[in-house]
Design a protein around this motif. Structure first.
Motif, PDB file in Angstrom:
ATOM      1  N   GLN A  39      80.734  62.573  24.628  1.00 53.72           N
ATOM      2  CA  GLN A  39      81.530  61.448  25.130  1.00 53.72           C
ATOM      3  C   GLN A  39      82.863  61.290  24.416  1.00 53.72           C
ATOM      4  OE1 GLN A  39      78.433  58.234  25.448  1.00 53.72           O
ATOM      5  NE2 GLN A  39      80.112  57.339  26.584  1.00 53.72           N
ATOM      6  N   GLU A  43      88.242  63.296  26.861  1.00 59.34           N
ATOM      7  CA  GLU A  43      89.663  63.253  27.217  1.00 59.34           C
ATOM      8  C   GLU A  43      90.400  64.468  26.672  1.00 59.34           C
ATOM      9  OE1 GLU A  43      91.707  59.414  26.890  1.00 59.34           O
ATOM     10  OE2 GLU A  43      89.706  58.508  26.772  1.00 59.34           O
ATOM     11  N   VAL A 136      83.548  63.249  36.909  1.00 58.62           N
ATOM     12  CA  VAL A 136      83.037  63.029  35.558  1.00 58.62           C
ATOM     13  C   VAL A 136      81.684  62.340  35.683  1.00 58.62           C
ATOM     14  CG1 VAL A 136      83.440  61.888  33.357  1.00 58.62           C
ATOM     15  CG2 VAL A 136      85.372  62.827  34.627  1.00 58.62           C
ATOM     16  N   TYR A 140      80.762  55.996  31.864  1.00 56.46           N
ATOM     17  CA  TYR A 140      82.163  55.608  31.714  1.00 56.46           C
ATOM     18  C   TYR A 140      82.465  54.427  32.621  1.00 56.46           C
ATOM     19  CZ  TYR A 140      82.222  60.157  29.551  1.00 56.46           C
ATOM     20  OH  TYR A 140      81.932  61.228  28.745  1.00 56.46           O
ATOM     21  N   ASP A 141      82.939  53.346  32.036  1.00 63.02           N
ATOM     22  CA  ASP A 141      83.263  52.140  32.798  1.00 63.02           C
ATOM     23  C   ASP A 141      84.741  52.073  33.184  1.00 63.02           C
ATOM     24  OD1 ASP A 141      80.644  51.240  32.552  1.00 63.02           O
ATOM     25  OD2 ASP A 141      81.067  50.202  30.674  1.00 63.02           O
ATOM     26  N   ASN A 142      85.571  52.847  32.482  1.00 62.61           N
ATOM     27  CA  ASN A 142      87.008  52.756  32.663  1.00 62.61           C
ATOM     28  C   ASN A 142      87.547  54.089  33.196  1.00 62.61           C
ATOM     29  OD1 ASN A 142      89.727  52.259  32.538  1.00 62.61           O
ATOM     30  ND2 ASN A 142      89.794  51.936  30.322  1.00 62.61           N
ATOM     31  N   ALA A 143      88.073  54.069  34.394  1.00 64.41           N
ATOM     32  CA  ALA A 143      88.601  55.282  35.013  1.00 64.41           C
ATOM     33  C   ALA A 143      90.041  55.573  34.594  1.00 64.41           C
ATOM     34  CB  ALA A 143      88.521  55.165  36.528  1.00 64.41           C
ATOM     35  N   PHE A 146      91.008  58.872  32.849  1.00 64.50           N
ATOM     36  CA  PHE A 146      90.837  60.022  33.727  1.00 64.50           C
ATOM     37  C   PHE A 146      91.926  60.072  34.792  1.00 64.50           C
ATOM     38  CE2 PHE A 146      86.469  58.754  32.377  1.00 64.50           C
ATOM     39  CZ  PHE A 146      86.336  59.740  31.407  1.00 64.50           C
TER      40      PHE A 146
END
Length: 153
Positions: A39, A43, A136, A140-143, A146
């Motif tokens: 995790q 990025e 993905v 993950y709560d925040n796009a 990405f």
């Protein structure tokens, strides 16, 4: 080792595995990169992968690297075709997708003719933003991170 494996796995230690593959179909195809990433490294791994894809689009593959890739494919194809199921797939896939069947010798001769300029042309055609997709899997709560990586491609 592939460019992706060398850069993502060996040099940076960003992924447990990384692989690129293609899918050929009668009327379309796909090129995909898959990797298993912790995790906290996702990025950086995605940025590294997109950088490598851009690099092959912008700079021709050196002759020595192209030669090694061709040698690898020669060996892989030759070894794969020692399995009767692979032989059946070899001929069946060609018959279904192209309607023209090449012998392994003919296919390897075509492979030997591939140039660095042709590779760059294909890379430029497929590694471009309108055609690029990102999937993905994970918690993950925040796009936004990405989407930022996507927008830079």
């Amino acid at each position: 080792s592939s460019r992706l494996f060398t850069e993502v796995r060996e040099r940076r230690g960003l992924a447990y595995y990384v692989r690129a593959e293609h899918g050929a179909y009668h009327d379309t195809g796909s090129f995909s990169v898959r990797c298993g990433v912790a995790q906290g490294k996702i990025e950086e791994a995605l940025k590294t992968i997109t950088h490598e894809l851009k690099k092959i689009s912008n700079k021709r593959v050196p002759a020595s690297e192209l030669g090694r890739a061709k040698e690898f494919l020669h060996g892989k194809i030759t070894l794969d075709l020692e399995d009767s199921a692979e032989v059946a797939e070899w001929y069946g896939r060609q018959a279904m997708l192209t309607g023209r069947i090449l012998t392994p010798h003919e296919k390897l001769a075509k492979l030997d003719k591939v140039t660095a300029a042709e590779i760059q042309t294909v890379a430029r055609a497929i590694f471009q933003r309108p055609k690029f997709r990102l999937a993905v899997i994970g918690p993950y709560d925040n796009a936004k991170p990405f989407l930022k990586i996507l927008s830079s491609f």
